[in-house]
Write an enzyme that holds these catalytic residues in place. Structure first.
Site, PDB file in Angstrom:
ATOM      1  N   ASN A  56      11.189 -44.872   4.743  1.00 42.02           N
ATOM      2  CA  ASN A  56      12.318 -44.021   4.346  1.00 42.02           C
ATOM      3  C   ASN A  56      12.265 -42.681   5.058  1.00 42.02           C
ATOM      4  O   ASN A  56      13.297 -42.182   5.528  1.00 42.02           O
ATOM      5  CB  ASN A  56      12.323 -43.832   2.826  1.00 42.02           C
ATOM      6  CG  ASN A  56      12.943 -45.010   2.103  1.00 42.02           C
ATOM      7  OD1 ASN A  56      14.143 -45.245   2.230  1.00 42.02           O
ATOM      8  ND2 ASN A  56      12.139 -45.763   1.373  1.00 42.02           N
ATOM      9  N   ASN A  75      15.103 -39.010  -5.563  1.00 40.75           N
ATOM     10  CA  ASN A  75      14.146 -40.117  -5.479  1.00 40.75           C
ATOM     11  C   ASN A  75      14.889 -41.385  -5.115  1.00 40.75           C
ATOM     12  O   ASN A  75      16.077 -41.524  -5.409  1.00 40.75           O
ATOM     13  CB  ASN A  75      13.444 -40.310  -6.833  1.00 40.75           C
ATOM     14  CG  ASN A  75      12.382 -41.399  -6.792  1.00 40.75           C
ATOM     15  OD1 ASN A  75      11.596 -41.469  -5.835  1.00 40.75           O
ATOM     16  ND2 ASN A  75      12.344 -42.251  -7.795  1.00 40.75           N
ATOM     17  N   GLU A  85      12.839 -37.951 -17.247  1.00 39.01           N
ATOM     18  CA  GLU A  85      12.618 -39.350 -17.583  1.00 39.01           C
ATOM     19  C   GLU A  85      12.225 -40.131 -16.328  1.00 39.01           C
ATOM     20  O   GLU A  85      12.952 -40.076 -15.320  1.00 39.01           O
ATOM     21  CB  GLU A  85      13.924 -39.917 -18.161  1.00 39.01           C
ATOM     22  CG  GLU A  85      13.787 -41.248 -18.823  1.00 39.01           C
ATOM     23  CD  GLU A  85      15.170 -41.823 -19.150  1.00 39.01           C
ATOM     24  OE1 GLU A  85      15.279 -43.033 -19.290  1.00 39.01           O
ATOM     25  OE2 GLU A  85      16.137 -41.027 -19.225  1.00 39.01           O
ATOM     26  N   HIS A 134      14.438 -45.531  -5.724  1.00 38.02           N
ATOM     27  CA  HIS A 134      13.681 -46.494  -6.518  1.00 38.02           C
ATOM     28  C   HIS A 134      14.174 -47.892  -6.181  1.00 38.02           C
ATOM     29  O   HIS A 134      15.386 -48.140  -6.158  1.00 38.02           O
ATOM     30  CB  HIS A 134      13.873 -46.203  -8.011  1.00 38.02           C
ATOM     31  CG  HIS A 134      13.039 -47.092  -8.867  1.00 38.02           C
ATOM     32  ND1 HIS A 134      11.675 -46.918  -8.990  1.00 38.02           N
ATOM     33  CD2 HIS A 134      13.344 -48.190  -9.601  1.00 38.02           C
ATOM     34  CE1 HIS A 134      11.189 -47.864  -9.777  1.00 38.02           C
ATOM     35  NE2 HIS A 134      12.184 -48.651 -10.164  1.00 38.02           N
ATOM     36  N   MET A 143       3.860 -41.737  -4.820  1.00 39.40           N
ATOM     37  CA  MET A 143       3.354 -42.540  -5.936  1.00 39.40           C
ATOM     38  C   MET A 143       2.634 -41.700  -6.990  1.00 39.40           C
ATOM     39  O   MET A 143       1.540 -42.039  -7.435  1.00 39.40           O
ATOM     40  CB  MET A 143       2.416 -43.636  -5.401  1.00 39.40           C
ATOM     41  CG  MET A 143       3.086 -44.570  -4.427  1.00 39.40           C
ATOM     42  SD  MET A 143       4.516 -45.428  -5.150  1.00 39.40           S
ATOM     43  CE  MET A 143       3.655 -46.568  -6.234  1.00 39.40           C
ATOM     44  N   ARG A 144       3.234 -40.599  -7.354  1.00 42.25           N
ATOM     45  CA  ARG A 144       2.660 -39.744  -8.385  1.00 42.25           C
ATOM     46  C   ARG A 144       3.744 -39.415  -9.398  1.00 42.25           C
ATOM     47  O   ARG A 144       4.890 -39.171  -9.017  1.00 42.25           O
ATOM     48  CB  ARG A 144       2.174 -38.412  -7.791  1.00 42.25           C
ATOM     49  CG  ARG A 144       1.114 -38.531  -6.729  1.00 42.25           C
ATOM     50  CD  ARG A 144      -0.283 -38.546  -7.288  1.00 42.25           C
ATOM     51  NE  ARG A 144      -0.500 -37.510  -8.289  1.00 42.25           N
ATOM     52  CZ  ARG A 144      -1.474 -37.578  -9.203  1.00 42.25           C
ATOM     53  NH1 ARG A 144      -2.270 -38.602  -9.243  1.00 42.25           N
ATOM     54  NH2 ARG A 144      -1.621 -36.600 -10.073  1.00 42.25           N
ATOM     55  N   ILE A 145       3.351 -39.408 -10.659  1.00 46.05           N
ATOM     56  CA  ILE A 145       4.287 -38.968 -11.695  1.00 46.05           C
ATOM     57  C   ILE A 145       4.224 -37.451 -11.757  1.00 46.05           C
ATOM     58  O   ILE A 145       3.139 -36.860 -11.802  1.00 46.05           O
ATOM     59  CB  ILE A 145       3.932 -39.609 -13.051  1.00 46.05           C
ATOM     60  CG1 ILE A 145       4.189 -41.117 -12.953  1.00 46.05           C
ATOM     61  CG2 ILE A 145       4.740 -38.982 -14.173  1.00 46.05           C
ATOM     62  CD1 ILE A 145       3.740 -41.892 -14.163  1.00 46.05           C
TER      63      ILE A 145
HETATM   64  C1  GRF Z   1      10.067 -47.834  -1.181  1.00 45.11           C
HETATM   65  O1  GRF Z   1      10.327 -49.144  -1.564  1.00 45.11           O
HETATM   66  C2  GRF Z   1      10.604 -46.855  -2.187  1.00 45.11           C
HETATM   67  O2  GRF Z   1      11.778 -47.269  -2.781  1.00 45.11           O
HETATM   68  C3  GRF Z   1       9.490 -46.826  -3.193  1.00 45.11           C
HETATM   69  O3  GRF Z   1       8.311 -46.874  -2.426  1.00 45.11           O
HETATM   70  C4  GRF Z   1       8.574 -47.522  -1.187  1.00 45.11           C
HETATM   71  C5  GRF Z   1       8.172 -46.578  -0.087  1.00 45.11           C
HETATM   72  O4  GRF Z   1       8.190 -47.175   1.195  1.00 45.11           O
HETATM   73  N1  GRF Z   1       9.643 -45.699  -4.082  1.00 45.11           N
HETATM   74  P1  GRF Z   1       8.093 -46.250   2.497  1.00 45.11           P
HETATM   75  O5  GRF Z   1       6.853 -45.383   2.338  1.00 45.11           O
HETATM   76  O6  GRF Z   1       9.350 -45.446   2.608  1.00 45.11           O
HETATM   77  O7  GRF Z   1       7.906 -47.201   3.655  1.00 45.11           O
END
Ligand code: GRF
Length: 220
Positions: A15, A108, A144, A110, A91-93
């Site tokens: 991304n 974000n 949330e 998802h 990957m952190r809340i």
């Molecule tokens: C993606 O699927 C995103 O939606 C999720 O984590 C993944 C990240 O992939 N939150 P990348 O690091 O962008 O390749």
């Protein structure tokens, strides 16, 4: 206006790459000022450095608790005075303090059709539920988890032969890499704003998220 964009990652950074490319192509009126990763081994860091984007690692292991980690993250971000903070596989809340600080400028992505499947393992859960459709959502972040107001959601048909891996790849390539650059472009142009708990698009309150049909030619 040229938006100052900060991107938070933990992994591959596909991304991030799509967002950086869209900025370089002039499709997003802004530039990525900084990339911060929660992991030193995130491949997305190599990409950022290769393209001359400032990149740094902030590991939670170096902080005693979530609150102090988030404070350090906020300090590192605010040095760049970001107009928008983009979570791209981070990957952190985040603590409520962090979320409140960036409210209205924290996005974000998802990999599910929210409100279905907040949290992890979304592709496996969609397959196990026998869902006919699956997809991804870009949303404003609120307190949330994976629950803030959605800006755009893209969906695809689940194939009988799909595995968790094939579904994840298709959601990434057919949906995520299109909807995130588009959403960030709208935000950077001021066309998408958070208004209380709703999203305004072009001044109009959205009753439902935008979809793939709304994507402009540059992002298809
Ligand atoms: C993606 O699927 C995103 O939606 C999720 O984590 C993944 C990240 O992939 N939150 P990348 O690091 O962008 O390749």
């Amino acid at each position: 206006m040229s938006a100052r964009i900060a991107v938070l990652i933990s992994g591959r950074g596909r991304n991030l790459q799509a967002l950086a490319q869209a900025c370089a192509d002039g499709h997003i009126p802004g530039r990525i000022a900084v990339v911060l990763s929660s992991r030193a081994d995130a491949a997305g860091l190599d990409y950022a450095r290769h393209y001359g984007i400032e990149a740094a690692v902030l590991s939670h292991r170096d902080y005693p608790d979530r609150a102090s980690y988030d404070r350090a993250l906020m300090a590192a971000l605010d040095r760049h005075a970001p107009d928008v903070v983009v979570l791209a596989g981070f990957m952190r809340i985040l603590t409520p303090t962090f979320v409140a600080h960036y409210r209205g400028r924290l996005l974000n992505i998802h990999p599910s059709l929210l409100p279905r499947y907040p949290g992890l393992d979304t592709h496996r859960r969609a397959l196990e539920a026998g869902d006919a459709e699956h997809g991804a959502t870009v949303h404003f972040v609120t307190e949330e988890l994976d629950g803030g107001p959605a800006i755009i959601q893209g969906q695809l048909n689940v194939h009988a032969q799909d595995t968790e891996g094939s579904l994840a790849d298709r959601v990434m390539n057919e949906i995520e890499l299109k909807i995130y650059p588009q959403a960030l472009a709208w935000f950077a142009r001021g066309e998408v704003v958070l208004d209380g708990d709703a999203v305004r698009f072009g001044g109009r309150r959205l009753d439902a998220p935008l979809g793939l049909d709304d994507i402009e030619a540059a992002f298809r």
